[in-house]
Design an enzyme around this catalytic site. Structure first.
Site, short mmCIF file in Angstrom:
data_model
loop_
_atom_site.label_atom_id
_atom_site.label_comp_id
_atom_site.label_asym_id
_atom_site.label_seq_id
_atom_site.Cartn_x
_atom_site.Cartn_y
_atom_site.Cartn_z
N ASP A 137 -7.38 19.28 -13.40
CA ASP A 137 -7.46 17.68 -14.08
C ASP A 137 -7.50 17.90 -15.52
O ASP A 137 -8.09 18.60 -16.15
CB ASP A 137 -9.14 17.49 -13.63
CG ASP A 137 -9.52 16.20 -14.26
OD1 ASP A 137 -8.79 15.49 -14.78
OD2 ASP A 137 -10.46 15.53 -13.43
N LYS B 214 -8.68 6.55 -18.68
CA LYS B 214 -8.96 7.46 -20.11
C LYS B 214 -7.92 7.26 -21.01
O LYS B 214 -7.30 6.18 -21.29
CB LYS B 214 -9.42 8.72 -19.66
CG LYS B 214 -10.40 8.89 -18.62
CD LYS B 214 -11.60 8.52 -18.57
CE LYS B 214 -12.62 8.75 -17.56
NZ LYS B 214 -13.09 7.66 -16.94
N ARG C 75 0.97 -1.24 0.16
CA ARG C 75 0.04 -0.25 0.02
C ARG C 75 0.84 1.16 -0.12
O ARG C 75 0.60 2.25 -0.56
CB ARG C 75 -1.01 0.19 1.22
CG ARG C 75 -1.50 1.41 1.47
CD ARG C 75 -2.83 1.40 2.43
NE ARG C 75 -2.64 0.32 3.59
CZ ARG C 75 -1.81 0.77 4.50
NH1 ARG C 75 -1.21 2.07 4.70
NH2 ARG C 75 -1.85 -0.14 5.36
N TYR D 41 -16.60 17.08 -14.44
CA TYR D 41 -17.10 15.64 -14.45
C TYR D 41 -18.08 15.44 -13.35
O TYR D 41 -17.80 16.11 -12.11
CB TYR D 41 -16.04 14.45 -14.13
CG TYR D 41 -16.59 13.17 -13.84
CD1 TYR D 41 -17.35 12.61 -14.90
CD2 TYR D 41 -15.86 12.62 -12.97
CE1 TYR D 41 -17.86 11.32 -14.71
CE2 TYR D 41 -16.29 11.37 -12.52
CZ TYR D 41 -17.14 10.69 -13.54
OH TYR D 41 -17.89 9.27 -12.96
O1 P1T Z 1 -13.39 7.22 -13.45
P1 P1T Z 1 -12.31 8.05 -12.55
O2 P1T Z 1 -11.02 6.91 -13.11
O3 P1T Z 1 -12.44 7.60 -11.06
O4 P1T Z 1 -12.04 9.31 -13.04
C1 P1T Z 1 -12.97 10.37 -12.67
C2 P1T Z 1 -12.86 11.49 -13.62
C3 P1T Z 1 -12.00 12.53 -13.17
N1 P1T Z 1 -11.79 13.50 -13.95
C4 P1T Z 1 -12.49 13.48 -15.36
C5 P1T Z 1 -12.32 14.79 -15.98
C6 P1T Z 1 -13.27 12.58 -15.59
O5 P1T Z 1 -13.93 12.42 -17.01
C7 P1T Z 1 -13.21 11.42 -14.67
C8 P1T Z 1 -14.28 10.04 -15.22
N2 P1T Z 1 -15.13 10.38 -16.39
C9 P1T Z 1 -15.93 9.65 -16.82
C10 P1T Z 1 -16.27 8.21 -16.39
C11 P1T Z 1 -16.78 10.11 -18.15
O6 P1T Z 1 -17.22 9.36 -18.79
O7 P1T Z 1 -16.69 11.24 -17.95
#
Ligand code: P1T
Length: 414
Positions: A202, A227, A78, A130
């Site tokens: 972000d 992503k 961890r 988001y």
């Molecule tokens: O899904 P996760 O890996 O926890 O990431 C969250 C997140 C954070 N910042 C941005 C700009 C994001 O687009 C996302 C996740 N977004 C999607 C799942 C979506 O379809 O927009």
């Protein structure tokens, strides 16, 4: 040179990455090489023992100690794992920062930034973020006595007016999800710093291949590795990068204390993904630009949101701040809500799904899917209508993508 030479014998321009298994060297390595080279080599020199060109997946929870408290750099997974260290160094190098921290998801990374704050602190957040970020801020952290002002952060006067003595963080995405607004990172960082606050960006939509927020003054860069960085829709992860040693210490404390860390398999998959980030992004950008231009001409489309179009309100800022305009395109259809739903259900190459950034094209309706956690009135106030469609343009042949969209538009709007 051959692949069998020892690292000391290599003269292929990648020697500078050999020591990159520690965070401290990441920035120097990034400065010493182009991003295409860093993507492949930073943080992952060939394995010393075996010569393996990919970092091993260290599937271990713990590490033997030479004596009580005498570890060899790792004590518990961890807290640290060599595969994760490789990923963290790779991501830091891509962002041009000194320190990377990897997490189990993008949300876990964002949560860790909020862990830096104290009860009573105030956050200025973009009003187009988001849906999960909005939910974390509003539905989790307001209960911990943090307060949030969601403002149109493309309006710098509005951001200045939202500053309070207790403002501790300015949080933005750029381009934003899903309206593709462009935030001025340098100007927002300056406002944040004058207020004694941090500026966190972000960078999920742009990726470090197209935009490096630390270069523009941001304190922390956040990513959903799920992503473009992962790139193949097969892993969930998150990351933070900073240049500030003290911030990195604090982020590391929360990373270990909260424990939302990625397993080594996830780290390996992201490391595999980042190697091809530059070549994938080039195709994502090229395909998205073509589709945006054609959608803009299509009679069934009311409005296209893509920073690469000259009529985008922040096209010039995007051209300055980014190296290209990315693979995400949003647009509004002239049809009714039902027709919009029918359209996103009728595409065949574009899969109807949440998420983005993989090689395969995805399409979705933010109002009912990714941004459903934002109350309708607030969504509408921010410009996120029910008729909005968001496309993550993949790396397929662009003519197959366009034929798919044309066919689905004809089916839905006939
Ligand atoms: O899904 P996760 O890996 O926890 O990431 C969250 C997140 C954070 N910042 C941005 C700009 C994001 O687009 C996302 C996740 N977004 C999607 C799942 C979506 O379809 O927009």
């Amino acid at each position: 040179m051959t692949h069998h030479d020892t690292p000391d014998d290599r003269r292929d321009g990648t020697e500078q990455f050999d020591d990159l298994d520690g965070e401290a060297d990441a920035r120097a390595q990034r400065e010493g090489g182009q991003i295409e080279t860093a993507a492949i080599h930073a943080g992952q020199p060939p394995d010393e023992q075996t010569g393996a060109v990919m970092p091993p997946i260290y599937a271990t929870s713990t590490y033997v100690q030479d004596g009580p408290g005498q570890d060899r750099g790792y004590e518990y997974s961890r807290t640290g794992n060599p595969t994760r260290t490789a990923l963290e160094a790779n991501l830091a190098a891509l962002e041009g920062g000194a320190h990377g921290r990897a997490f189990a998801s993008g949300m876990a990374a964002i949560n860790t930034v909020l862990n830096l704050l104290e009860a009573g602190d105030h956050v200025i957040a973009g009003d187009d973020v988001y849906g999960g970020t909005y939910r974390l801020f509003r539905e989790v952290y307001e209960d911990y006595d943090l307060s949030f002002s969601f403002v149109d952060t493309t309006d710098l006067d509005a951001v200045g007016a939202a500053v309070r003595p207790e403002t501790a963080l300015v949080w933005v995405e750029t381009p934003t999800n899903p309206l593709m607004r462009i935030n001025d990172i340098a100007a927002l960082s300056q406002i944040a710093h004058e207020a004694g606050a941090l500026c966190a960006v972000d960078n999920t939509f742009a990726t470090p291949y197209l935009q490096r927020p630390l270069e523009h003054g941001a304190d922390i860069v956040s990513h959903s590795l799920t992503k473009y960085l992962g790139g193949h829709s097969d892993v969930v992860g998150g990351a933070l990068v900073t240049d500030d040693a003290e911030l990195n210490e604090r982020l590391g404390f929360y990373q270990n204390s909260v424990g939302a860390t990625p397993d080594p398999f996830a780290c390996f998959l992201v490391l595999r993904g980042t190697k091809t980030l530059p070549v994938r992004m080039d195709r994502h950008c090229e395909n998205a630009r073509t589709l945006a231009e054609r959608l803009d001409e299509h009679p069934a489309v009311d409005r296209v949101y893509y920073p690469g179009l000259p009529e985008h309100p922040s096209h010039e800022l995007a051209a300055e701040q980014m190296d290209d305009f990315g693979g995400m395109v949003s647009f509004e259809l002239a049809g009714s809500l039902d027709e919009v739903s029918e359209f996103v259900s009728a595409t065949e190459v574009f899969a109807l799904a949440e998420s983005l950034g993989g090689v395969e094209s995805l399409i979705e309706q933010p109002a009912t899917m990714t941004h459903a956690s934002i109350p309708r009135e607030e969504r509408l106030a921010a410009g996120l209508t029910d008729g909005l469609v968001r496309a993550s343009v993949g790396t397929e042949h662009v003519e197959d993508l366009w034929a798919d969209i044309e066919r689905a538009l004809a089916t839905a709007l006939e």
